[in-house]
Design a protein around this motif. Structure first.
Motif, mmCIF file in Angstrom:
data_model
loop_
_atom_site.group_PDB
_atom_site.id
_atom_site.type_symbol
_atom_site.label_atom_id
_atom_site.label_comp_id
_atom_site.label_asym_id
_atom_site.label_seq_id
_atom_site.Cartn_x
_atom_site.Cartn_y
_atom_site.Cartn_z
ATOM 1 N N PHE C 88 0.816 -1.178 0.000
ATOM 2 C CA PHE C 88 0.000 0.000 0.000
ATOM 3 C C PHE C 88 0.865 1.249 0.000
ATOM 4 N N PRO C 89 0.578 2.268 -0.752
ATOM 5 C CA PRO C 89 -0.532 2.391 -1.703
ATOM 6 C C PRO C 89 -0.096 2.205 -3.153
ATOM 7 N N GLN C 90 0.869 1.340 -3.407
ATOM 8 C CA GLN C 90 1.296 1.134 -4.790
ATOM 9 C C GLN C 90 0.209 0.458 -5.611
ATOM 10 N N PRO C 91 0.000 0.886 -6.840
ATOM 11 C CA PRO C 91 -0.968 0.190 -7.681
ATOM 12 C C PRO C 91 -0.469 -1.230 -7.972
ATOM 13 N N VAL C 92 -1.408 -2.138 -8.052
ATOM 14 C CA VAL C 92 -1.059 -3.534 -8.266
ATOM 15 C C VAL C 92 -0.232 -3.718 -9.531
ATOM 16 N N SER C 93 -0.612 -2.979 -10.581
ATOM 17 C CA SER C 93 0.092 -3.180 -11.849
ATOM 18 C C SER C 93 1.578 -2.851 -11.703
ATOM 19 N N GLU C 94 1.884 -1.831 -10.906
ATOM 20 C CA GLU C 94 3.294 -1.497 -10.698
ATOM 21 C C GLU C 94 4.011 -2.596 -9.940
ATOM 22 N N VAL C 95 3.332 -3.081 -8.913
ATOM 23 C CA VAL C 95 3.930 -4.131 -8.096
ATOM 24 C C VAL C 95 4.270 -5.337 -8.963
ATOM 25 N N VAL C 96 3.312 -5.710 -9.799
ATOM 26 C CA VAL C 96 3.523 -6.881 -10.650
ATOM 27 C C VAL C 96 4.645 -6.598 -11.646
ATOM 28 N N ALA C 97 4.636 -5.402 -12.181
ATOM 29 C CA ALA C 97 5.648 -5.069 -13.180
ATOM 30 C C ALA C 97 7.054 -5.177 -12.604
ATOM 31 N N GLN C 98 7.179 -4.950 -11.311
ATOM 32 C CA GLN C 98 8.498 -5.082 -10.701
ATOM 33 C C GLN C 98 8.960 -6.533 -10.652
ATOM 34 N N ALA C 99 7.997 -7.393 -10.371
ATOM 35 C CA ALA C 99 8.378 -8.783 -10.137
ATOM 36 C C ALA C 99 8.520 -9.563 -11.440
ATOM 37 N N LEU C 100 7.761 -9.151 -12.425
ATOM 38 C CA LEU C 100 7.681 -9.944 -13.645
ATOM 39 C C LEU C 100 9.032 -10.179 -14.323
ATOM 40 N N PRO C 101 9.843 -9.152 -14.509
ATOM 41 C CA PRO C 101 11.115 -9.394 -15.213
ATOM 42 C C PRO C 101 11.959 -10.469 -14.548
ATOM 43 N N TRP C 102 11.930 -10.518 -13.242
ATOM 44 C CA TRP C 102 12.741 -11.514 -12.538
ATOM 45 C C TRP C 102 12.299 -12.915 -12.891
ATOM 46 N N THR C 103 10.989 -13.109 -12.826
ATOM 47 C CA THR C 103 10.480 -14.442 -13.132
ATOM 48 C C THR C 103 10.722 -14.801 -14.590
ATOM 49 N N LEU C 104 10.421 -13.851 -15.454
ATOM 50 C CA LEU C 104 10.627 -14.143 -16.872
ATOM 51 C C LEU C 104 12.088 -14.496 -17.112
ATOM 52 N N GLY C 105 12.951 -13.731 -16.484
ATOM 53 C CA GLY C 105 14.375 -13.977 -16.684
ATOM 54 C C GLY C 105 14.790 -15.330 -16.152
ATOM 55 N N LEU C 106 14.436 -15.588 -14.924
ATOM 56 C CA LEU C 106 14.890 -16.847 -14.316
ATOM 57 C C LEU C 106 14.154 -18.054 -14.883
ATOM 58 N N VAL C 107 12.853 -18.081 -14.677
ATOM 59 C CA VAL C 107 12.104 -19.273 -15.037
ATOM 60 C C VAL C 107 11.968 -19.392 -16.547
ATOM 61 N N GLY C 108 11.752 -18.259 -17.196
ATOM 62 C CA GLY C 108 11.577 -18.298 -18.641
ATOM 63 C C GLY C 108 12.805 -18.846 -19.326
ATOM 64 N N VAL C 109 13.933 -18.245 -19.020
ATOM 65 C CA VAL C 109 15.166 -18.690 -19.668
ATOM 66 C C VAL C 109 15.445 -20.151 -19.323
ATOM 67 N N THR C 110 15.240 -20.482 -18.051
ATOM 68 C CA THR C 110 15.507 -21.860 -17.655
ATOM 69 C C THR C 110 14.593 -22.835 -18.376
ATOM 70 N N THR C 111 13.338 -22.449 -18.535
ATOM 71 C CA THR C 111 12.407 -23.344 -19.227
ATOM 72 C C THR C 111 12.867 -23.579 -20.659
ATOM 73 N N VAL C 112 13.298 -22.508 -21.310
ATOM 74 C CA VAL C 112 13.776 -22.665 -22.683
ATOM 75 C C VAL C 112 15.003 -23.577 -22.714
ATOM 76 N N ILE C 113 15.922 -23.311 -21.790
ATOM 77 C CA ILE C 113 17.131 -24.148 -21.760
ATOM 78 C C ILE C 113 16.760 -25.607 -21.506
ATOM 79 N N ALA C 114 15.876 -25.810 -20.524
ATOM 80 C CA ALA C 114 15.483 -27.186 -20.196
ATOM 81 C C ALA C 114 14.874 -27.862 -21.411
ATOM 82 N N PHE C 115 14.054 -27.124 -22.127
ATOM 83 C CA PHE C 115 13.409 -27.703 -23.296
ATOM 84 C C PHE C 115 14.443 -28.064 -24.363
#
Ligand SMILES: Nc1ncnc2c1ncn2[C@@H]1O[C@H](COP(=O)(O)OP(=O)(O)OP(=O)(O)O)[C@@H](O)[C@H]1O
Ligand SMILES: Nc1ncnc2c1ncn2[C@@H]1O[C@H](COP(=O)(O)OP(=O)(O)OP(=O)(O)O)[C@@H](O)[C@H]1O
Ligand SMILES: [Mg+2]
Ligand SMILES: [Mg+2]
Lengths: 527, 330, 328, 289, 340
Positions: C88-115
């Motif tokens: 509070f009082p950050q808008p949800v979209s901002e909060v999510v936008a902060q976290a998203l790159p980390w997940t995309l970077g870590l899990v996304g890249v790893t998923t591609v590599i694993a595949f």
């Protein structure tokens, strides 16, 4: 090399920096509104200051901060603060009595900011004149001094009366806080808040530590690890097996000190269920081996409580040893059997109870596990229900429980916690929200004691607290199990001046506000 | 005519959980250039296996257990993949039993043709396209179908597209494994006629497998009859049809109802083919043979030359001539 | 064309159902956001203050459910998810936008590599059936794929982080005292922090790819067109890649796309174990902090990504596999 | 290979399946009669805290003074129980929904398929976390219910596909032409042919349940007073077991989960081979070339 | 002549194909009129996809006809109401399915279908005798030793063996008409004739009728009394088998007969006679369906559907040209098949 060096490279100066490891559970939002409880811990004590610091560990010893002095009228209905001269806000503007009055009137105008409910419990007006601020109350209100002087951060009028802040102070982010405290926020990222010494701070030459990093820890393990390895120097959480995990890693420089501040207790529903019967409550009070609970639950790191509800040794001056001895509450199977029989329970008809607790509070979970195991052979079956915080609160407030494991916030004297537990004004009928008296204890006699206390002198206050201890012992409205402490780990490799058992100048936990300011002002680089 | 292919004593075994199974047992076969050789036999007697062994296309669990395949003077069995590659398709091509499965379902016909040509060093796009169109028209399919995927063609068209692919290099030998069995009579007839025509036109030799004896009767020059992994009879087609030297061949012919002529009751051959894992000790046909005599149950017959025909029957053994006369009378 | 219309129809209906579920599930839970707020203020708040807060937070629960539902759908479409209670009082979209790159970077890249890695290993072990690689790798990775994420994480931490005295960090996305930005120090630090979490995802997810790819290759190799390709004289390696692997990977594409879609939610436990500042961890804290607006936004995000991934995989498969196109 | 009765024989004949089956059998025995594996018959009995392995305790004791090995052995029951219950219930749901979708045809099929697909794309773990947090994940029925709700859809889809492929198989029409009732056809003609798929599906769900349950317990959303491997890990983690010399507190339950999971995975792996003969291992003989 | 045992009148089956937007109607069987008498084997031949199996399935009530009626023993099938009535029809008219790989349930031993059939249709066989009865019918189709075969699973049998199991199932009911859809297609050449002989002896000894669907025209000639030829959903010619094969009147029948390989005869046709694909009968327009491939086709063939006319006693042909040659032009259209 360990110590604060991890942060020192980035701002170019060689000065020692401090890293705090305290689990917030979330990343930072980079908001510093001191009236928003989710972020106030990042601004109070660092950026915002109280009028007076009240030390709960030293019998409410007062340290004047923004206010140079304070004075109660003899009827304890008027409180006057004299504001210190020459204090500047971090943007260079002077701090005046006007700012102080503004702050309190801001709370009046925005109920969402008045977290301690000052304006609904007797405060009637706050006015500034010259360098004094005068507060008027409808009843004697001496105990409110703690909330007014210590617990209310003072904010600058020239910021909070305009723009975003004025429009909606509750939702105001306060991303660049302007305060009078020893630090300013130099940089904020969701992962870390960095503070820098406030050049305009009114205590010359302070603070000695110029940079503070306050990383966001979302979980205990990494915070613990950073503390153990010396990456962080100031910790405030439960470290399992702290001697082995923490102290043993650096015997000379890793230390901890856990001063007790309040009780973790079992609330007993006095209005319904088996616990409405005093005999059942007494049986329970005799059934629990609190030392063992501490040993299993938290590895002995928390002291066990006494049934009188006085936190020891913090409030040892208030403790009525004789009364406690008379009852002699400690685990006693014979007494348990006797009281259970009195209440009509036996091995054929065992007592079945359920207790609610908050899921995720792993220390509580472990303690209840142990209690459950202790009660079992004594003929009491305890069903432990760990439920989500919100559900827990809902049940606790509404009285929808048999037993509830929980704690009060306490205060700088036993009065505060006892009042939270026993005052009938803090309770409500089953089904309605009680504000703190969850057991729903109510007695005219006790209420009278609480009402008398604010106006009483010191000696009379002690007498009143003795009577209240008697209520705890005789009526067993709650069973204090362990004393909750101010968690505090510190590293002396590069920084000294920490509070210790010998020098208890403030509550030592980094999350204890505004005590943290006292600690910060005491710290200095070693050598 | 010269000897294009000479197979001697070829055996193939499958490794199974219950031990090795010999699916092709000591088969001899020779093919002259430009000749059309038919192979018939019941389902499961080892026809496909034999073809794969000749083309060195066996995959585990099958493996060559013995024998030689001399193609254009070279023993294919002893060659490694690198040595085989240039011969494949350029000199010897294969049309598989089911065209649906033998064409890669996710590649266009054009690409599948191109693959084969590229593998043999033809890189020019124009050359590839021209040749592809040529062979497709040879089998009577419009060139637009070069861009089709296999599933877009009907069964008959797929078979023809396969045959066209086999002709990309005009090889000396085309091996065909039941290329028409999935089609109905009319379509089958039309495709067979086309194959025969092409063969005569381009002069390649064909080994043609089927279990439909009547089909080969019109098309093949020589015919091999297989039974239970063994070659039972091999000789000029007409001769085999007119005077089968092996009781099994005769049984097969007798089992065919006639489309013309009087309707006579037929008997077929009683019993069932032997299990490949439990072969009779003597002649494999012995348990069902109307002409069997004592020796058949214990003696494994060799391949005997009877006029132009080779036959694996003790009746042709010089030691048992008397019985043979008996057989002929029937 | 009909294919596209049908898939889009499915997409929209599923999205709608998921959004509706998403709306009602929190509302079926005990308590309401206002009480959550009260809990956050540790009961020190009086009823007046609570009312004031409710209005301030937009937690006015007086509106009829249907109105709230329609508003919710509208907000979802426009990406307005309100303010986060935790942050509070950050808008949800901002909060999510902060976290998203980390997940995309870590899990996304790893998923591609694993595949990629799993598909490669699967291809080789399927092609060289019963070879050394084939008799060792698939069973080993089948077993590792049955291990719990968090436990693998813990063991990795024990061995590679504690064992090396912190050479590979065990928590967080980067050293908090560094200045985030495009500088070498920071990037190297981020990579160092990603090694262990990504390794644990890899260890667990690669087995699935290896096995399915191997089995697909094995069945493909038995197809006549592979034998045909050999008959054509095409080199072995070419057959393996152009025929066997190409055809065998087709059925896996859909799975790959879906797992990419699940990237956003997939590695909650890994993010939890490694304290990684991604979306999964954020979801967990939204749940424990009873942060409905954040929770709903994350759910919508996850569902939409999965659906989009499924949609793309459908189109992709249709593009690459002519059989699918004509079948529908 | 016939899908039904051949399964047992096939399992015994397949090395991986056999390994999986033996492992599973050991866990089942431990779940039913844990007393066989340890002399301490109360997993919560307290000894000295944090004893090292050996010292009369195979894997030492934990911070609560409990014998880790005994905890492990007694934890088998709940973990296995959850797997099996979830496996059975979710299988039943997926059979009912999947097979009826395939047989209803028309609108019914479309609706059931949509339902299946929706549950398939809805992120399961987050959903579980939410439900577990609010509905009291500690309660076994809730836990099982949640896992079933989120676990059935994948199997339903597979079963539907399989049932669809059967829908026009002649043996069903043959049964109908014989005069069988529809109910007989579904129960006695269709289901038996899907035995190996159902078994594989069951194993898949069981594995999913095992890992998810452990994950939930681990992040503290389970019942922390239960005796289960996930709970052990939870407590180990909150007590910093790895850092305080109680490694076995972490390694042992994780390994147990992994082994049980591996037994499911191996069996499943084998079922793939059983269901698809092309995948069966072949022995290669040295060949003269 | 008494009323035929099984009779179809205007039998039509239309399948919906395509999706929601482009729906089409596939006329798998169109306006078929035919009859099967007691103790008669009727062969049904025609190219792949011409609707042979569909006719058998319609007769077996796998699905209902889109139009037209099937009469059994003079009573319309649409009149069957009770389960008992339906069961008795099912017992009298069993079907042998075309594909032996999919028509046996892989989960049961081969005895399953037979035993179930006995339970449903042969109350006279006691439960304990069913196994013996099953062995008896298996022996009858040449699967011996039957005691070994009953306990096997379908995957343990060859295609030919499975086909015979299917036939044995039908036999077990003591049927009146067997609808046999390519019952010998997978049998090895040497065994095929054995089953054909079983069929003839069933007819000769028990008076069982058969609808024998096949691609193998020679075998049809071997067993059948009458033959019907289908092309693209329509019956184009029907008559005594020797007449149809000996003097085919419909151009398609001629093509078919010419294509039959005869090992003992010289190759008759060398020219490329038949290219082109059989038409899919989707949303058909009037006209002869063979017209596009027919060497004799005229304008009328493309606009008017030729009716099935009796051109000689017992011989019915649906061809404008043949009708004209026989002096029965398009003007004298008396549909055949209705006059019996
Ligand atoms: N992979 C295998 N493992 C074991 N045995 C096999 C395998 N493949 C084929 N066989 C056996 O080898 C024998 C010969 O098979 P093959 O395919 O060569 O027969 P075929 O004469 O071509 O039959 P069809 O006419 O049905 O094509 C059969 O008995 C078959 O059972
Ligand atoms: N259930 C169905 N749905 C749609 N079309 C069908 C269905 N069953 C059959 N058809 C179509 O009806 C036509 C006739 O099919 P049928 O199976 O009767 O042919 P057939 O003469 O038995 O062929 P074959 O000789 O190959 O067995 C074919 O075009 C087929 O595709
Ligand atoms: Mg073959
Ligand atoms: Mg058919």
């Amino acid at each position: 090399s360990g110590g604060g060096s991890s942060g020192s490279g980035t701002n170019g100066s060689k000065s020692t920096s401090l890293t705090i490891a305290n689990v917030g559970g979330t990343t930072w939002t980079c908001g510093f509104n001191p009236f928003n409880p989710s972020v106030s811990g990042l601004s109070i004590g660092f950026v915002y200051e109280p009028l007076v610091y009240v030390n709960p560990l030293q019998n409410s010893k007062e340290t004047p901060m923004i206010a140079e002095s304070s004075k109660w009228s003899s009827d304890k209905k008027t409180l006057t603060f004299t504001i210190r001269d020459g204090i500047k806000w971090s943007d260079g503007k002077p701090l005046t009595a006007d700012d102080v009055a503004f702050t309190f009137n801001l709370l009046k105008a925005n109920k969402g900011l008045d977290l301690n409910a000052l304006w609904s419990s007797g405060l009637q007006s706050v006015e500034a004149s010259g360098n004094t601020v005068t507060m008027k109350f409808s009843t004697p209100s001496q105990p409110y001094f703690y909330y007014i002087a210590d617990q209310t951060p003072i904010v600058p009028k020239h910021i909070w009366s305009t723009g975003e802040a004025a429009k909606n102070p509750v939702q105001f982010t306060d991303a660049k806080p302007i305060g009078s405290g020893p630090y300013t926020v130099s940089d904020c990222k969701p992962q870390n808040v960095r503070y820098q010494a406030n050049a305009n701070f009114w205590q010359k030459g302070k603070p000695a530590i110029k940079t503070i990093n306050y990383p966001a820890y979302t979980d205990n393990s990494p915070a613990n690890l950073d503390l153990a390895t010396g990456k962080a120097q100031w910790g405030g959480q439960y470290i399992p097996n702290v001697d082995k995990y923490y102290v043993d890693r650096d015997k000379t420089d890793n230390h901890y000190w856990y001063p007790p501040v309040a009780n973790v207790q079992i609330f007993l529903n006095l209005k319904q269920g088996p616990t409405a019967d005093l005999a059942v409550r007494q049986a329970l009070a005799y059934a629990i081996d609190k030392d063992q609970v501490s040993k299993i639950g938290v590895g002995g790191q928390l002291p066990s409580s006494n049934q009188a509800g006085i936190v020891l040794p913090t409030f040892k001056d208030w403790y009525d040893q004789a009364a406690a001895d008379k009852y002699g509450y400690k685990q006693d199977p014979a007494k348990v059997k006797q009281y259970l029989a009195k209440a009509g329970y036996s091995t054929a008809k065992p007592l079945n109870l359920s207790i609610i607790s908050v899921s995720g509070y792993t220390d509580w979970e472990a303690e209840l596990q142990e209690i459950k195991h202790q009660l079992q052979p004594l003929g009491i079956n305890l069903d432990v229900q760990n439920i989500a915080g919100q559900t827990y609160d809902n049940k606790l407030y509404k009285g929808d429980f048999q037993l509830a494991y929980g704690s009060q916030t306490g205060g700088p004297a036993p009065y505060y916690e006892l009042r939270q537990n026993l005052y009938s004004g803090n309770t409500a009928p089953i089904g309605q929200n009680a504000s703190s008296n969850y057991s729903r204890y109510s007695s005219k006699k006790t209420d009278a004691l609480f009402n008398e206390y604010p106006g009483a002198d010191d000696q009379r206050q002690h007498a009143i607290v003795n009577d209240l201890q008697g209520v705890m012992l005789a009526d067993v409205p709650t069973i204090p199990v362990l004393e909750s402490v101010s968690w505090f780990q510190y590293n002396t490799k590069e920084i000294t001046g920490w509070p210790t058992e010998q020098d208890q100048y403030a509550l030592p936990a980094p999350y204890a506000v505004p005590d943290n300011e006292q600690v910060l002002l005491h710290l200095k680089p070693k050598g | 005519m010269s000897k294009l292919l000479q197979v001697t004593g070829l055996s193939v075994t499958y490794d199974t959980s219950s031990g090795p199974v010999t699916a092709v047992d000591q088969v001899d076969l020779d093919v002259q250039s430009g000749e059309f050789v038919g192979i018939v036999g019941e389902s499961g007697c080892g026809k496909s296996t034999l073809l794969f062994a000749i083309a060195q296309l066996l995959t585990p669990p099958a493996s060559v257990a013995g024998g030689e395949v001399i193609f254009r003077g070279q023993n294919m069995v002893a060659m490694n993949a690198g040595e085989l590659a240039p011969i494949r398709w350029r000199n010897m091509s294969v049309v598989m039993q089911s065209a649906m499965n033998a064409l890669n379902p996710v590649k266009r016909i054009r690409a599948q043709y191109a693959d084969a040509m590229k593998a043999h060093g033809i890189r020019s796009k124009i050359e590839i396209r021209q040749r592809s169109e040529e062979v497709l028209e040879l089998v009577g399919i419009d060139r637009v179908h070069l861009n089709s995927f296999p599933h877009q063609l009907s069964g008959g068209m797929r078979q023809r597209a396969m045959i066209a692919m086999a002709l990309l290099f005009t090889p000396e030998l085309v091996i065909m494994d039941e290329p028409t069995s999935a089609l109905d009579v009319v379509a089958q007839r039309s495709l067979m006629l086309q194959i025969k025509e092409l063969q005569q036109q381009l002069g390649f030799a064909v080994i043609f497998v089927t279990h439909d004896m009547s089909l080969v009767s019109h098309f093949s020059d020589r015919l091999m009859v297989m039974y239970a992994a063994q070659e039972m009879e091999y000789g000029p087609t007409r001769q085999v049809f007119d005077s089968p030297a092996h009781p099994y061949s005769r049984g097969l012919l007798d089992a065919f109802p006639q489309i013309r002529g009087p309707r006579v009751p037929l008997q077929g051959i009683p019993g069932a083919p032997p299990n490949l894992t439990a072969m009779p000790p003597g002649c494999r046909f012995e348990p069902r043979c109307p002409l069997r005599f004592d020796a058949c149950a214990v003696t494994q017959p060799a391949l005997y030359q009877v006029a132009d025909v080779q036959a694996r029957c003790l009746l042709h053994d010089p030691d048992h001539r008397d019985k043979a006369e008996l057989g002929r009378d029937r | 064309m009909r294919f596209i219309v049908r898939r889009l129809g499915f997409f929209l209906i599923t999205l709608w159902v998921a959004l509706t579920l998403n709306f009602f599930i929190p509302r079926l839970m005990p308590g309401n956001p206002a009480q959550a707020m009260m809990a956050r203020y540790k009961g020190r708040i009086n009823p007046d203050a609570l009312k004031a807060l409710e209005v301030a937070f937009g937690l006015d629960t007086q509106k009829p459910l249907l109105v709230q539902y329609v508003e919710y759908l509208g907000n979802t479409v426009t990406g307005h998810f309100g303010v986060s209670l935790t942050f509070f009082p950050q808008p949800v979209s901002e909060v999510v936008a902060q976290a998203l790159p980390w997940t995309l970077g870590l899990v996304g890249v790893t998923t591609v590599i694993a595949f990629l890695l799993g598909t490669g290993i699967g291809m080789i072990s399927g092609w060289r059936r019963n070879g050394i690689a084939d008799s060792v790798l698939p069973p080993v990775f089948v077993i590792t794929s049955a291990l719990p994420y968090f436990w693998v994480g813990l063991i990795l931490i024990m061995v590679f982080s504690l064992g090396t005295n912190g050479a590979l960090p065990s928590d967080g996305g980067y050293d908090q005292t560094l200045n985030p930005g495009w500088n070498a120090e920071f990037i190297i630090d981020v990579i160092k922090h990603a090694i262990l979490p990504s390794l644990s995802i890899l260890i667990i997810s690669i087995g699935g790819w290896i096995l399915t790819m191997r089995n697909n290759v094995v069945t493909t190799v038995a197809e006549d067109y592979i034998r045909m390709a050999r008959a054509k004289g095409i080199a072995d390696r070419k057959i393996m890649i152009n025929y066997a692997a190409r055809n065998a990977v087709l059925p896996n594409l859909a799975g790959f796309a879906i797992s990419l879609g699940f990237v956003v939610s997939g590695a909650i436990l890994v993010e939890f174990t490694f304290n990684y500042p991604g979306v999964g961890y954020m979801l967990l804290s939204a749940v424990t902090n009873e942060d409905y607006p954040l929770m709903q936004a994350l759910f919508v995000l996850i569902t939409v990504t999965v659906l989009v991934a499924v949609l793309i995989s459908d189109f992709l498969t249709a593009l690459l596999d002519p059989r699918v196109r004509s079948a529908s | 290979m016939r899908p039904g009765a051949g399964v047992l024989r096939a399992v015994v004949g397949n090395k991986k399946a056999l390994a999986g089956a033996i492992m599973l059998a050991i866990f089942v025995i431990a779940a039913i009669v844990p007393q066989l594996f340890t002399t301490i018959h109360n997993p919560n009995q307290q000894f000295a805290q944090m004893l090292p392995p050996g010292s009369g305790h195979l894997l030492g004791t934990n911070a609560f003074g409990q014998d880790i090995w005994t905890q492990l052995v007694y934890g088998t029951r709940q973990s296995l129980f959850v797997c099996v219950m979830v496996g059975v219930l979710a299988s039943v749901v997926s059979i009912i929904i999947g097979v009826s979708a395939a047989y209803l045809g028309g609108l019914g099929e479309d609706l059931l398929s949509l339902l299946t697909d929706v549950f398939l794309v809805i992120p399961a773990l987050p959903l579980i976390i939410v439900i577990a947090a609010y509905a009291g994940g500690g309660k076994m029925p809730v836990l099982i219910g949640v896992l079933v709700i989120t676990g059935w859809s994948y199997g339903a889809r597979q079963l539907r596909a399989q049932a669809m492929s059967l829908r026009n198989r002649d043996f069903l029409e043959s049964a109908r032409v014989r005069g069988e009732r529809a109910s007989y056809v579904i129960v006695f003609e269709i289901l038996p042919t899907m035995v190996s798929l159902i078994a594989a599906n069951f194993l898949g769900i069981a594995l999913y349940a095992l890992l998810t349950e452990a994950g939930l317990q681990f992040i503290g959303l389970g019942n922390s007073s239960a005796n289960s491997w996930g709970t052990m890990l939870h407590w180990a983690q909150t007590n910093e077991a790895l850092q305080t010399g109680q490694q076995w507190w972490v390694i042992a339950p994780g390994l147990a989960i992994g082994l049980l999971g591996a037994s499911f995975a191996l069996l499943n792996y084998a079922f793939d081979e059983i269901g698809n003969p092309a995948l069966r291992p072949v022995r290669r003989r040295k060949v003269r070339r | 002549m008494t009323a035929p045992l099984l009779e179809a009148r205007g039998l039509t089956r239309v399948f919906r194909v395509g999706g929601l937007r482009n729906r089409h109607q596939l006329h798998a069987v169109d306006e078929a009129d035919f009859a099967i008498n007691a103790g008669e084997i009727v062969a049904l031949v025609g190219e792949s996809g011409s609707g042979k199996s569909t006719i058998a399935r319609l007769l077996a009530r796998v699905y209902p006809p889109s139009r037209g009626e099937i009469m059994f023993d003079g009573r319309p099938l649409s009149g069957l109401r009770t389960r008992a009535e339906v069961l008795s029809y099912r017992a009298a008219v069993p079907m042998v399915f075309q594909d032996p790989f999919s028509s046996l349930n892989p989960a049961y031993t081969v005895a399953h279908g037979i035993v179930r059939g006995l339970k449903l249709h042969r109350p006279d066989v006691a439960a304990k005798d069913r196994q013996d009865e099953a062995e008896r019918v298996l022996t009858a189709v040449g699967l011996s030793p039957a005691s070994q075969v009953v306990g096997r699973y379908p995957y343990e049998l060859s295609g030919g063996q499975r086909q015979r199991i299917g036939f044995a199932q039908a036999l077990a009911y003591r049927p009146q008409v067997i609808l046999a859809d390519e019952p010998v297609s997978m049998l090895d050449i040497s065994i095929r004739i054995g089953l054909l002989n079983v069929m003839t002896s069933l007819r000769d000894e028990q008076g069982v009728s058969l609808l024998y669907i096949t691609h193998d025209i020679a075998s049809a000639r071997y067993v059948a009394d009458r033959m019907m030829v289908m092309y693209a959903g329509r019956i184009v010619e029907s008559g005594p088998v020797e007449d149809v094969l000996g003097a085919p009147r419909h151009p398609y029948t001629q093509l078919l007969v010419a294509a039959v390989p005869d090992p003992r005869a010289e190759l008759a046709v060398t020219a490329e006679m038949a290219k082109g694909e059989p038409p899919k009968v989707i949303d058909p327009k009037p006209g002869c369906r063979f017209a596009d491939r027919c060497p004799l086709a005229r304008d009328v063939c493309r606009t008017t559907t030729p009716p099935l006319l009796e051109l000689a006693p017992g011989i019915e042909v649906a061809c404008h040209v043949a009708a004209e040659e026989a002096g029965r032009g398009a003007d004298s259209m008396i549909p055949a098949g209705r006059n019996s």
